[in-house]
Design a protein around this motif. Structure first.
Motif, mmCIF file in Angstrom:
data_model
loop_
_atom_site.group_PDB
_atom_site.id
_atom_site.type_symbol
_atom_site.label_atom_id
_atom_site.label_comp_id
_atom_site.label_asym_id
_atom_site.label_seq_id
_atom_site.Cartn_x
_atom_site.Cartn_y
_atom_site.Cartn_z
ATOM 1 N N ASP A 1 0.865 -1.185 0.000
ATOM 2 C CA ASP A 1 0.000 0.000 0.000
ATOM 3 C C ASP A 1 0.901 1.235 0.000
ATOM 4 N N ALA A 2 0.916 1.957 -1.129
ATOM 5 C CA ALA A 2 1.868 3.067 -1.287
ATOM 6 C C ALA A 2 1.162 4.340 -1.702
ATOM 7 N N ASP A 3 1.578 5.454 -1.141
ATOM 8 C CA ASP A 3 1.138 6.782 -1.586
ATOM 9 C C ASP A 3 2.204 7.335 -2.533
ATOM 10 N N ILE A 4 1.785 7.631 -3.752
ATOM 11 C CA ILE A 4 2.708 8.095 -4.786
ATOM 12 C C ILE A 4 2.268 9.480 -5.245
ATOM 13 N N GLU A 5 3.215 10.396 -5.306
ATOM 14 C CA GLU A 5 2.896 11.756 -5.748
ATOM 15 C C GLU A 5 3.002 11.840 -7.266
ATOM 16 N N CYS A 6 1.857 12.050 -7.908
ATOM 17 C CA CYS A 6 1.795 12.129 -9.364
ATOM 18 C C CYS A 6 1.280 13.507 -9.769
ATOM 19 N N HIS A 7 2.089 14.252 -10.494
ATOM 20 C CA HIS A 7 1.695 15.582 -10.965
ATOM 21 C C HIS A 7 1.236 16.478 -9.810
ATOM 22 N N GLY A 8 1.899 16.356 -8.652
ATOM 23 C CA GLY A 8 1.594 17.221 -7.519
ATOM 24 C C GLY A 8 0.447 16.760 -6.649
ATOM 25 N N HIS A 9 -0.102 15.572 -6.903
ATOM 26 C CA HIS A 9 -1.217 15.045 -6.115
ATOM 27 C C HIS A 9 -0.910 13.621 -5.680
ATOM 28 N N LEU A 10 -1.434 13.217 -4.530
ATOM 29 C CA LEU A 10 -1.204 11.865 -4.041
ATOM 30 C C LEU A 10 -2.191 10.883 -4.663
ATOM 31 N N LEU A 11 -1.662 9.741 -5.054
ATOM 32 C CA LEU A 11 -2.440 8.610 -5.539
ATOM 33 C C LEU A 11 -2.113 7.430 -4.647
ATOM 34 N N ARG A 12 -3.148 6.770 -4.117
ATOM 35 C CA ARG A 12 -2.930 5.587 -3.285
ATOM 36 C C ARG A 12 -2.978 4.353 -4.172
ATOM 37 N N VAL A 13 -1.905 3.589 -4.152
ATOM 38 C CA VAL A 13 -1.782 2.385 -4.969
ATOM 39 C C VAL A 13 -1.703 1.184 -4.030
ATOM 40 N N VAL A 14 -2.673 0.281 -4.159
ATOM 41 C CA VAL A 14 -2.725 -0.916 -3.327
ATOM 42 C C VAL A 14 -2.545 -2.117 -4.254
ATOM 43 N N ALA A 15 -1.379 -2.766 -4.157
ATOM 44 C CA ALA A 15 -1.015 -3.867 -5.035
ATOM 45 C C ALA A 15 -1.025 -5.170 -4.247
ATOM 46 N N THR A 16 -1.700 -6.196 -4.792
ATOM 47 C CA THR A 16 -1.865 -7.416 -4.013
ATOM 48 C C THR A 16 -1.823 -8.653 -4.888
ATOM 49 N N HIS A 17 -1.727 -9.797 -4.214
ATOM 50 C CA HIS A 17 -1.779 -11.116 -4.845
ATOM 51 C C HIS A 17 -2.502 -12.027 -3.864
ATOM 52 N N LEU A 18 -3.741 -12.384 -4.211
ATOM 53 C CA LEU A 18 -4.583 -13.142 -3.289
ATOM 54 C C LEU A 18 -4.340 -14.642 -3.409
ATOM 55 N N GLY A 19 -4.943 -15.385 -2.469
ATOM 56 C CA GLY A 19 -4.695 -16.816 -2.359
ATOM 57 C C GLY A 19 -5.457 -17.667 -3.356
ATOM 58 N N LEU A 20 -5.210 -18.967 -3.285
ATOM 59 C CA LEU A 20 -5.764 -19.907 -4.254
ATOM 60 C C LEU A 20 -7.115 -20.477 -3.846
ATOM 61 N N ARG A 21 -7.442 -20.447 -2.561
ATOM 62 C CA ARG A 21 -8.682 -21.072 -2.091
ATOM 63 C C ARG A 21 -9.783 -20.030 -1.974
ATOM 64 N N PRO A 22 -11.033 -20.389 -2.314
ATOM 65 C CA PRO A 22 -12.141 -19.425 -2.235
ATOM 66 C C PRO A 22 -12.307 -18.801 -0.854
ATOM 67 N N ALA A 23 -12.241 -19.614 0.215
ATOM 68 C CA ALA A 23 -12.409 -19.067 1.566
ATOM 69 C C ALA A 23 -11.292 -18.091 1.896
#
Length: 248
Positions: A128-150
């Motif tokens: 979960d990263a806050d990145i400053e793009c063109h003078g404004h903050l953008l929150r980028v949440v990058a993930t990789h979820l699991g293999l089982r439905p539950a």
């Protein structure tokens, strides 16, 4: 406080309605340890795919970060592309360092790691990263979820509890591993972010599943989403990169 920092605070104080880090191109890419469809490991090939895409922000999954058996693929990719990198290892010990990463051409202002591990399954997480793009903050949440439905249901619930979509623009992206089109995790995400395009990305040689996703708030800024389906991309990993253009 310098002028740039003061302006950034003023932009944030005005609220998300007027914040405009756009236009941007963003991407998510499960690089499969940089092992391609020919079973050959090549950071150079992954880097060449990233240069083809030329995105401003990229989320990577299944990234080796250096251990006694596998070289530091993340460092090799950044050396070859010129991106800044934030590592979010989900496995982190002396014998193996591996997990998520975010690459960006813009300044990184804050980083948080969210533990999404579930029971005895392989450790998972979100970067979960806050990145400053063109003078404004953008929150980028990058993930990789699991293999089982539950596991995925639990992870999406926990993920959505960790952030909101009101304080600043948010991009949630990554390999969701969700095989079920009408599964609860996708319904919950659609409720939060609205429906977004879902091109097929897996397996790369003949895609039949939309495992990789990009979600954006505010949704109306999402102009186009596509799978980067080139010969090189089909060779470099078992997933195709998913790319989105965000407009003004």
């Amino acid at each position: 406080m310098n002028v740039k920092a003061e302006q950034l605070e003023m932009n944030l104080a005005e609220g998300s309605a007027s914040s405009s880090p756009w236009p941007l191109t963003i991407a998510t890419y499960n690089i499969h340890g940089a092992v391609g469809s020919d079973r050959r490991r090549s950071a150079q090939r992954v880097a060449a795919v990233l240069r083809q895409i030329d995105a401003d922000v990229v989320a990577l999954q299944e990234v080796p970060m250096g251990d006694e058996h596998i070289p530091d693929i993340l460092s090799a990719i950044t050396d070859l592309t010129g991106y800044q990198a934030v590592a979010g290892p989900t496995i982190d010990h002396q014998h193996r360092r591996y997990g998520n990463a975010v690459l960006t051409r813009h300044p990184i202002r804050a980083v948080r790691n969210v533990d999404l591990s579930f029971g005895s399954s392989e450790p998972r997480g979100a970067l979960d990263a806050d990145i400053e793009c063109h003078g404004h903050l953008l929150r980028v949440v990058a993930t990789h979820l699991g293999l089982r439905p539950a596991e995925r249901r639990n992870q999406v619930k926990r993920l959505l509890e960790t952030f909101d979509t009101d304080t600043m623009p948010v991009v949630l992206l990554g390999d969701l591993n969700e095989w079920f089109v009408w599964g609860r995790p996708l319904r919950w995400l659609t409720t939060r972010f609205q429906k977004t395009p879902s091109p097929l990305t897996f397996p790369s040689l003949r895609p039949v599943f939309a495992l990789d996703r990009i979600w954006l708030h505010p949704r109306e800024r999402l102009v186009r989403v596509w799978a980067h389906n080139t010969r090189l991309a089909r060779q470099a990993s078992d997933h195709l990169p998913l790319v989105a253009h965000i407009g003004r």
